[in-house]
Design a protein around this motif. Structure first.
Motif, PDB file in Angstrom:
ATOM      1  N   ASN A 132      12.189  55.627  18.261  1.00 11.21           N
ATOM      2  CA  ASN A 132      12.736  54.646  17.348  1.00 11.21           C
ATOM      3  C   ASN A 132      13.705  53.723  18.244  1.00 11.21           C
ATOM      4  O   ASN A 132      14.750  54.218  18.843  1.00 11.21           O
ATOM      5  CB  ASN A 132      13.677  55.283  16.573  1.00 11.21           C
ATOM      6  CG  ASN A 132      14.241  54.496  15.307  1.00 11.21           C
ATOM      7  OD1 ASN A 132      14.054  53.442  15.365  1.00 11.21           O
ATOM      8  ND2 ASN A 132      15.024  55.057  14.525  1.00 11.21           N
TER       9      ASN A 132
ATOM     10  N   THR B 167      15.044  50.742  17.117  1.00 14.25           N
ATOM     11  CA  THR B 167      15.701  49.966  16.263  1.00 14.25           C
ATOM     12  C   THR B 167      17.496  49.708  16.824  1.00 14.25           C
ATOM     13  O   THR B 167      17.819  48.534  16.973  1.00 14.25           O
ATOM     14  CB  THR B 167      15.758  50.369  14.958  1.00 14.25           C
ATOM     15  OG1 THR B 167      14.418  50.736  14.629  1.00 14.25           O
ATOM     16  CG2 THR B 167      16.100  49.229  13.781  1.00 14.25           C
ATOM     17  N   ASN B 168      17.879  50.731  17.123  1.00 12.03           N
ATOM     18  CA  ASN B 168      19.507  50.719  17.566  1.00 12.03           C
ATOM     19  C   ASN B 168      19.425  50.073  18.738  1.00 12.03           C
ATOM     20  O   ASN B 168      20.737  50.083  19.051  1.00 12.03           O
ATOM     21  CB  ASN B 168      19.833  52.163  17.339  1.00 12.03           C
ATOM     22  CG  ASN B 168      21.222  52.310  16.864  1.00 12.03           C
ATOM     23  OD1 ASN B 168      21.739  51.580  16.290  1.00 12.03           O
ATOM     24  ND2 ASN B 168      21.792  53.514  17.036  1.00 12.03           N
TER      25      ASN B 168
ATOM     26  N   ALA C 289      12.474  62.490  15.083  1.00  3.88           N
ATOM     27  CA  ALA C 289      12.389  61.713  14.037  1.00  3.88           C
ATOM     28  C   ALA C 289      10.852  61.064  14.093  1.00  3.88           C
ATOM     29  O   ALA C 289      10.387  60.820  15.356  1.00  3.88           O
ATOM     30  CB  ALA C 289      13.587  60.632  14.046  1.00  3.88           C
ATOM     31  N   PHE C 290      10.462  60.511  13.091  1.00  3.76           N
ATOM     32  CA  PHE C 290       9.342  59.686  12.936  1.00  3.76           C
ATOM     33  C   PHE C 290       9.313  58.622  11.906  1.00  3.76           C
ATOM     34  O   PHE C 290      10.115  58.432  11.012  1.00  3.76           O
ATOM     35  CB  PHE C 290       8.269  60.833  12.339  1.00  3.76           C
ATOM     36  CG  PHE C 290       7.952  62.050  13.198  1.00  3.76           C
ATOM     37  CD1 PHE C 290       7.077  61.873  14.230  1.00  3.76           C
ATOM     38  CD2 PHE C 290       8.473  62.974  12.885  1.00  3.76           C
ATOM     39  CE1 PHE C 290       6.831  63.098  15.017  1.00  3.76           C
ATOM     40  CE2 PHE C 290       8.475  64.369  13.375  1.00  3.76           C
ATOM     41  CZ  PHE C 290       7.543  64.169  14.584  1.00  3.76           C
TER      42      PHE C 290
ATOM     43  N   GLU D 258      12.806  47.925  11.174  1.00  3.77           N
ATOM     44  CA  GLU D 258      12.961  49.090  12.210  1.00  3.77           C
ATOM     45  C   GLU D 258      11.788  48.606  13.121  1.00  3.77           C
ATOM     46  O   GLU D 258      10.667  47.915  12.875  1.00  3.77           O
ATOM     47  CB  GLU D 258      12.177  50.357  11.813  1.00  3.77           C
ATOM     48  CG  GLU D 258      13.369  50.961  10.885  1.00  3.77           C
ATOM     49  CD  GLU D 258      12.928  52.435  10.210  1.00  3.77           C
ATOM     50  OE1 GLU D 258      12.065  52.877  10.713  1.00  3.77           O
ATOM     51  OE2 GLU D 258      13.913  52.721   9.585  1.00  3.77           O
TER      52      GLU D 258
ATOM     53  N   TRP E 250       9.720  50.569  16.129  1.00  6.64           N
ATOM     54  CA  TRP E 250       9.255  51.807  16.804  1.00  6.64           C
ATOM     55  C   TRP E 250       8.099  51.546  17.952  1.00  6.64           C
ATOM     56  O   TRP E 250       7.252  50.606  17.956  1.00  6.64           O
ATOM     57  CB  TRP E 250       8.506  52.656  15.719  1.00  6.64           C
ATOM     58  CG  TRP E 250       9.641  53.185  14.745  1.00  6.64           C
ATOM     59  CD1 TRP E 250       9.710  52.726  13.511  1.00  6.64           C
ATOM     60  CD2 TRP E 250       9.920  54.307  14.764  1.00  6.64           C
ATOM     61  NE1 TRP E 250      10.717  53.530  13.088  1.00  6.64           N
ATOM     62  CE2 TRP E 250      10.869  54.614  13.430  1.00  6.64           C
ATOM     63  CE3 TRP E 250       9.842  55.593  15.602  1.00  6.64           C
ATOM     64  CZ2 TRP E 250      11.485  55.938  13.335  1.00  6.64           C
ATOM     65  CZ3 TRP E 250      10.625  56.679  15.265  1.00  6.64           C
ATOM     66  CH2 TRP E 250      11.463  56.972  14.149  1.00  6.64           C
TER      67      TRP E 250
END
Ligand SMILES: *[C@@H]1O[C@H](CO)[C@@H](O)[C@H](O)[C@H]1NC(C)=O
Ligand SMILES: *[C@@H]1O[C@H](CO)[C@@H](O)[C@H](O)[C@H]1NC(C)=O
Ligand SMILES: *[C@@H]1O[C@H](CO)[C@@H](O)[C@H](O)[C@H]1NC(C)=O
Ligand SMILES: *[C@@H]1O[C@H](CO)[C@@H](O)[C@H](O)[C@H]1NC(C)=O
Ligand SMILES: *[C@@H]1O[C@H](CO)[C@@H](O)[C@H](O)[C@H]1NC(C)=O
Length: 482
Positions: free
Chosen positions: A46, A48-49, A366-367, A408, A410
């Motif tokens: 992930n 996104t952050n 996480a997915f 998001e 990914w």
């Protein structure tokens, strides 16, 4: 636009579908699954952050592209949370992870009208063109478009591609281009590239997915010759398959792969998702429809497996995300845990694979949640992080099962190895500690193979329908086509 009868038809056929499945096909026997298809070690990350700058809002069905020269990811158009198509272009610098919006040269500020659900891809032809092509899509009134546009990655402007009338006007088609196929140097006036299109929704509703087309593009894309790109279509229908909307697809070589969607309707919802898949080979004029196994879905993200660690990967597509109604289909809850389905185009076989997740800072993998209309682009090399040792697929946006639009970003990272059994260790498995972030190196990454196909859940009341007279006259091919 939806025809008044489409809802009735859908529930009618859905009922027949459930009946056929439970009365003629012992669940689990008719479908076959591979549990040893070679795959790369896969991991969801992930990012996104980790992104900066002013990026796109949440979008479904945006157009996505990647330019290896400028290391830019492009996002264009898409549908916003309010349901409105957009016309903004965003670029993400994959070295710095900073978003920006392009500033075109003076006088070259035209942009394509707003749209979502277009097809497209890279048009790289030596020094003649270095751009991202967008074909058709759905406009602000929900109508299909037939115009074609190209964004110049060098000087950051859009040009409308000159194209004779008579081509397809479609949204939600499957298609695009395989960037690893070399341009045709014999093109005139300059080298040609070839884009492929299958199906989609046109002015008369959904077209047969086997309504297939070829577009050749030529000309020069430069800021001092801003209107010089042209293209033309050839209609090349292959086979005879149903009309489908909401499918996802990609191009491998001269083959278009289309996955899922709903049949015979433009009202694409999770409940009408089907398990269909189709492969159209334009080189041979042939097609296959692999048997069902992976979950049905609308809006899956579909990419070529571009990992170079095994020859086997060249015939594989990776099918990710998408939405289906979990009350109608038994998938073991795996769509919530990042399942990736692998379709082998040569054998027509499916594998269902569970990648490793992103441990983040808390260590709990996480997915990405299931989502329709995420835009995906893949590369044979790393897209983010230090190069070497892996190839990446970037997945942006989409709309989740609750109707939330997402921005998001990914990465599905595919490490440079080939495994063929659950939990198998490979050279980079290291100390078994999963890593997070753009530079994740594959430590701790292994995959799990699922051992059964997704099956329909018998619906209450389905048996009662068996005695309904209308079923007695139901055409048997509906059952066989399962
Ligand atoms: C991915 O990261 C974003 C930003 O930190 C976060 O909002 C989102 O919940 C994350 N997704 C998952 C499934 O962890
Ligand atoms: C190249 O593309 C142009 C424009 O579509 C087309 O007229 C021409 O026939 C193509 N040439 C080849 C060799 O495919
Ligand atoms: C869609 O229509 C075709 C042709 O009428 C039919 O064969 C097919 O079964 C239909 N599919 C569904 C899911 O209703
Ligand atoms: C899923 O299917 C069930 C059974 O047909 C239906 O009651 C429910 O409304 C559907 N859910 C969605 C989100 O469409
Ligand atoms: C991947 O592995 C193969 C053989 O193990 C090697 O030849 C190749 O250079 C590697 N590629 C990358 C990008 O690391």
């Amino acid at each position: 636009m939806a025809r008044p009868s489409s809802h009735v038809n859908n529930s009618f056929f859905a009922a027949i579908f459930a009946v056929c499945l439970s009365s003629f096909l012992p669940i689990g026997h008719a479908q076959s699954i591979s549990t040893n298809t070679p795959v790369p070690p896969l991991q969801w990350l992930n990012l996104t952050n980790l992104l900066h700058g002013s990026g796109p809002p949440p979008l479904k069905d945006a157009s996505i592209g990647y330019d290896p020269d400028s290391r830019s990811l492009l996002i264009f158009g898409g549908e916003s949370q309010g349901g409105f198509p957009q016309s903004q272009t965003y670029l993400l610098n994959l070295n710095t992870l900073i978003w920006s919006t392009p500033t075109p040269p003076d006088g070259l500020t035209n942009t394509p009208p707003p749209r979502s659900a277009a097809i497209g891809g890279s048009d790289f032809a030596a020094s003649y063109r270095h751009g991202h092509v967008v074909i058709g899509g759905k406009d602000a009134n929900g109508q299909s478009l037939s115009d074609v546009w190209e964004f110049d990655y060098v000087n950051h402007f859009w040009t409308q591609v000159g194209i004779p009338p008579g081509g397809p006007s479609r949204w939600s088609a499957s298609g695009g281009i395989d960037v690893t196929v070399a341009f045709d140097p014999t093109g005139l006036p300059t080298p040609n590239n070839t884009f492929y299109l299958a199906g989609g929704v046109g002015t008369n509703g959904p077209a047969a997915v086997s309504d297939t087309w070829v577009m050749k593009i030529t000309g020069t894309l430069s800021s001092n010759l801003a209107n010089d790109v042209s293209a033309s279509w050839t209609h090349q229908p292959i086979g005879s398959y149903p009309a489908v909307a909401g499918d996802g697809g990609t191009v491998i070589g001269q083959q278009v792969v289309a996955i899922g969607g709903c049949e015979n309707t433009t009202s694409v919802t999770a409940s009408c998702a089907q398990q269909g898949s189709w492969v159209f080979n334009f080189g041979r004029g042939s097609s296959i429809a692999p048997g069902p196994c992976a979950a049905p879905r609308i809006g899956p993200a579909v990419v070529a497996n571009m990992n170079g660690a095994s020859q086997n990967f060249q015939n594989q597509v990776l099918v990710m995300l998408g939405l289906f109604n979990t009350s109608l289909w038994q998938d073991g809850g795996n769509s919530q845990k990042g399942e990736v389905d692998v379709l082998d185009l040569q054998g027509g076989s499916w594998a269902r694979v569970m990648p490793a997740g992103d441990p983040g800072s808390g260590g709990n993998p996480a997915f990405p949640s299931p989502r329709e209309g995420a835009a995906a682009v893949s590369s044979g090399t790393s897209l983010v992080g230090p190069s070497g040792g892996y190839s990446d697929t970037i997945v942006f946006g989409g709309r989740d099962a609750s109707g939330n639009y997402l921005n998001e970003l990914w990465v599905l990272r595919s490490y440079n190895a080939s495994v063929s059994s659950s939990g198998q260790h490979w050279s980079g498995f290291g100390n078994g500690q999963l890593q997070s972030g753009a530079g994740a190196s594959g430590s701790g990454v292994s995959v799990q193979y699922l051992t059964s196909c997704v099956s329909a859940i018998k619906q209450p009341g389905a048996n009662r329908l068996l005695s309904a007279p209308i079923l007695l006259s139901a055409p048997i091919p509906i059952c066989r086509s399962l």
